[in-house]
Write a protein that holds these residues in place. Structure first.
Motif: not given
Ligand code: GDP
Ligand code: MG
Length: 727
Positions: A367, A514, A518
């Motif tokens: 991330v 994101w 994902k």
């Protein structure tokens, strides 16, 4: 009695959308021909609007009305001689300043002008705001905003044109360029002479004629000669005299001085009418770029940013990583307590939880990495990277633009390879596709984190940075090699865009980050879950019954022996013996698991391929891990988790300990990381390579080349390091 039709002329710069608007207005009722005597196309259309007949003429596109080009002469003569009722000046709003030159010249002519502010969509998207009311007020012209290619504003345009045609001329209200004092004096002197001497014969507005004479306009001069005959001579003498005076005063030709003053006038209008949201940004960007794309410091700063990215990816990621690690530990313990001893329990704990768990702990790192990539993209720094890399990229015969797919490769090779589509030349594209997989993707990061974290504890960030750098170097060397052999040719020329820097929006950063994270999570539930189960199955079977019973017997014996000793020992000695017993049983279990792994299918495969990897300092377990990495690079870690981590399940960093005990050294760990960096990318990337190059040949070539290079590089590092006494 039918009225004489209104004549409407469309003037404007080339590409301002004249023809588009002409087509919108006239539809199919067009007559296409040439202007008399010249080969410039003339388009005319007759339409009816509210009971009125309108003739619309598409004039040639011009930037000015000086009689230098045939288009300018045609356009000007039409306005001068045909006296259209209205001239619509089609203005490219995204280029207002340039368009205003023609507009101010039209304003000086004796005609009714209307501005169509076209391309307002483009202007808006470029952050240009035009105060149309102000513009209309300053030049005393009606202004209508239009979007030609979307047919917007056409009705209002016709409405305004008809309104203007029907209105009384209001010369008093007309605003036009006011020249400096001496020029205005010359204009009015000449203007008075014109009115006095030959007002009835000079066909044009006297002020305009005076200006043109001062500008030495050949066409107007000829016209004056032909109509004014003898009386013209005195006029020309006067003109010559005035021109010389201006030249003395300004040390320049009057036409140049007047052009400058028109631009000054336009600059004044611009300041009042246009607010440019991008101006300030562009200025600030330019200043930032003075540093960030500087010849000398730009590159070191770029390297620093990339290094800082990996450093923080590693160090900031460590905390949430520990939380997830303990979370996985808790889940593992809970399942251990819940399920009775069975194969299913082994599968769940050693296969699924250990496999997926060993990868999911890297979610924070990934991330963070994606956060940085999104940050670079959203601020506009990414294009600066391409710019900085341009010179280096030219070394391999590629343009800096190829570096963007490569940088994106740090995130994931699949979209990166797809991003190479923007390259126009086929050879450039294939070359970029072949070198992009050496950009270490985020899936490989967990492998580095485990290995660098274990063997280079204090300098993990820098070691990882070095690995990434090695990837870049390898891609450059590869590019150079292929450019001079397989894909010979020059790089296609490209314009390097440097969009203005933007303050990144947190929301957009989050969305970008994101979206990509994902993908990582989806992989967790998909390919990594399946991979972990397969790896566990291959490592848990075949289950040799005799082996299990042997082990059970050994355990029973050990327990019996210890219990006997504890019974016999003095009470204060018993506690130590209990501890010793636990340790021995754990050791026994470790050895049993290890042997079991060795005898499993996985072990068989590993032992078979091990000789290939032995010269690289990579043992059979890491060899198997590499093999499974073809499915997805994260699986390398989970496989190592299954094969190395044969100790107590509940311990925190089992894998790290196990790796340290496995005989791996910093040198062999580095060789392993190098191999992971360079060898065949994951199956998804390989498929993408085939899809984007359109050939199995390139795909197979890429697989063979990268794996060969990986072996060679790891070999050189490991054996070279040993020669230097490093491991
Ligand atoms: P001309 O040279 O003045 O005749 O310009 P054209 O009518 O040929 O238009 C040039 C290009 O601009 C064409 O591709 C049009 O589709 C496009 N265009 C025309 N009006 C607009 C507009 O308002 N917005 C945008 N974005 N494009 C336009
Ligand atoms: Mg045209």
């Amino acid at each position: 009695m039918p009225l004489k039709p209104f004549s409407i002329a469309l003037a404007g710069n080339p590409n301002s959308g004249k023809t588009t608007i002409f087509n919108n207005l006239t539809g199919t009722r067009q007559k296409v021909g040439n202007w008399p005597g010249v080969t410039v196309a003339k388009k005319e259309g007759k339409i009816r609007h509210r009971g009125l007949d309108l003739i619309i003429t598409d004039l040639p596109g011009t930037y000015s009305l000086t009689p230098f080009s045939i288009e300018e002469i045609v356009a000007r003569n039409f306005i001068l001689d045909e006296h259209p009722d209205v001239v619509i000046d089609i203005i490219d709003s995204s280029n207002l300043e340039r368009s205003l030159y023609l507009a101010t010249q039209l304003r000086e002519l004796d005609c009714k002008v209307l501005f169509a502010l076209n391309m307002t969509d483009l202007a808006r998207s470029r952050g240009i705001k035009i105060d149309t009311d102000k513009l209309s007020e300053l030049l005393a012209v009606p202004v209508v905003a239009t979007v030609g290619n979307k047919n917007e504003g056409m009705d209002r345009l016709l409405e305004a044109a008809v309104g203007l045609a029907e209105s009384e001329t209001d010369t008093a209200r007309r605003r036009r360029v006011k020249y400096s004092k001496d020029i205005e004096a010359a204009i009015s002197e000449l203007q008075q002479d014109l009115v006095r001497e030959c007002a009835e014969t000079v066909p044009y507005n006297p002020r305009w004629t005076a200006i043109k004479l001062l500008e030495d306009d050949k066409v107007v001069k000829e016209r004056c000669v032909s109509v004014a005959a003898d009386r013209g001579r005195a006029l020309f003498e006067k003109t010559d005299h005035l021109r010389r005076r201006i030249m003395d005063l300004y040390a320049d030709e009057p036409e140049i001085v007047m052009t400058d003053e028109r631009y000054g006038f336009i600059a004044g209008i611009m300041r009042e009418v246009q607010t440019n949201a991008t101006y300030r940004r562009v200025d600030i960007s330019r200043n930032i770029d003075l540093v960030l794309t500087n010849r000398f410091v730009g590159f070191p700063i770029f390297l620093f940013f990339i290094w800082a990215m990996f450093q923080s990816t590693f160090s900031v990621g460590e905390y949430p990583m520990q939380w997830i690690e303990s979370g996985v530990g808790l889940v593992s313990k809970a399942i251990d307590a819940l399920l009775p001893q069975s194969l299913l329990k082994d599968l769940v704990i050693d296969g699924i939880v250990a496999g997926v768990g060993s990868v999911i702990v890297f979610l924070p790192n990934i991330v963070i990495l994606f956060f940085f990539i999104a940050l670079f993209e959203d601020t506009g720094y990414m294009s600066r990277c391409a710019f900085l890399m341009d010179r280096i990229m030219h070394l391999i015969g590629l343009h800096g633009k190829s570096f963007i797919p490569m940088l994106m490769g740090f995130g994931c090779n699949v979209p990166a390879i797809m991003a190479a589509r923007t390259l126009e030349s086929e050879k450039d594209r294939i070359l970029t596709i072949l070198i992009t997989p050496f950009m270490s993707c985020s899936a490989r990061l967990p492998v580095y984190i485990v290995l660098a974290g274990t063997f280079f504890a204090g300098h993990a960030g820098s070691v990882i940075f070095a690995i990434y750098l090695l990837g870049i170097v390898m891609s450059i060397l590869t590019g150079r090699l292929f450019r001079s052999t397989l894909l010979r040719g020059a790089d296609a020329p490209f314009v390097m865009e440097l969009p203005p820097y933007r303050v990144p929006m947190l929301k957009s950063l989050m969305i970008h980050m994101w979206d990509r994270s994902k993908m990582f999570l989806k992989k967790m539930g998909g390919v990594i879950l399946v991979g972990s189960v397969v790896v566990w199955t291959l490592s848990a079977f075949p289950r040799t019954v005799s082996y299990d019973t042997d082990y059970a017997a050994a355990k029973r014996e050990a327990i019996a022996a210890f219990d006997a000793r504890i019974q016999a020992a003095a009470p204060d000695h018993r506690q130590r013996l209990e501890a010793l017993k636990d340790e021995s049983l754990a050791e026994l279990e470790r050895r049993q698991r290890f042997e079991k792994a060795e005898k499993s299918y996985m072990g068989m495969i590993g032992k078979t391929i091990a000789p290939v990897f032995a010269p690289l300092g990579i043992d059979w377990r890491a060899s198997v891990a590499l093999l499974t990495g073809f499915v997805a690079k994260e699986i390398v870690v989970s496989t190592m988790g299954v094969l190395y981590a044969v100790g107590d399940r509940s311990e925190g960093d089992v894998l790290q300990q196990a790796l340290q005990e496995s005989g791996m050294t910093p040198l062999s760990a580095f060789a392993l990381m190098t191999f992971v960096l360079l060898y065949v990318p994951c199956i998804a990337t390989v498929t993408t390579i085939r899809q984007e190059t359109g050939s199995n040949g390139w795909m197979l070539f890429s697989v063979a080349y990268s794996t060969g290079l990986a072996w060679l590089a790891a070999f050189v590092i490991y054996q070279g390091g040993r020669l230097l006494g490093l491991g």
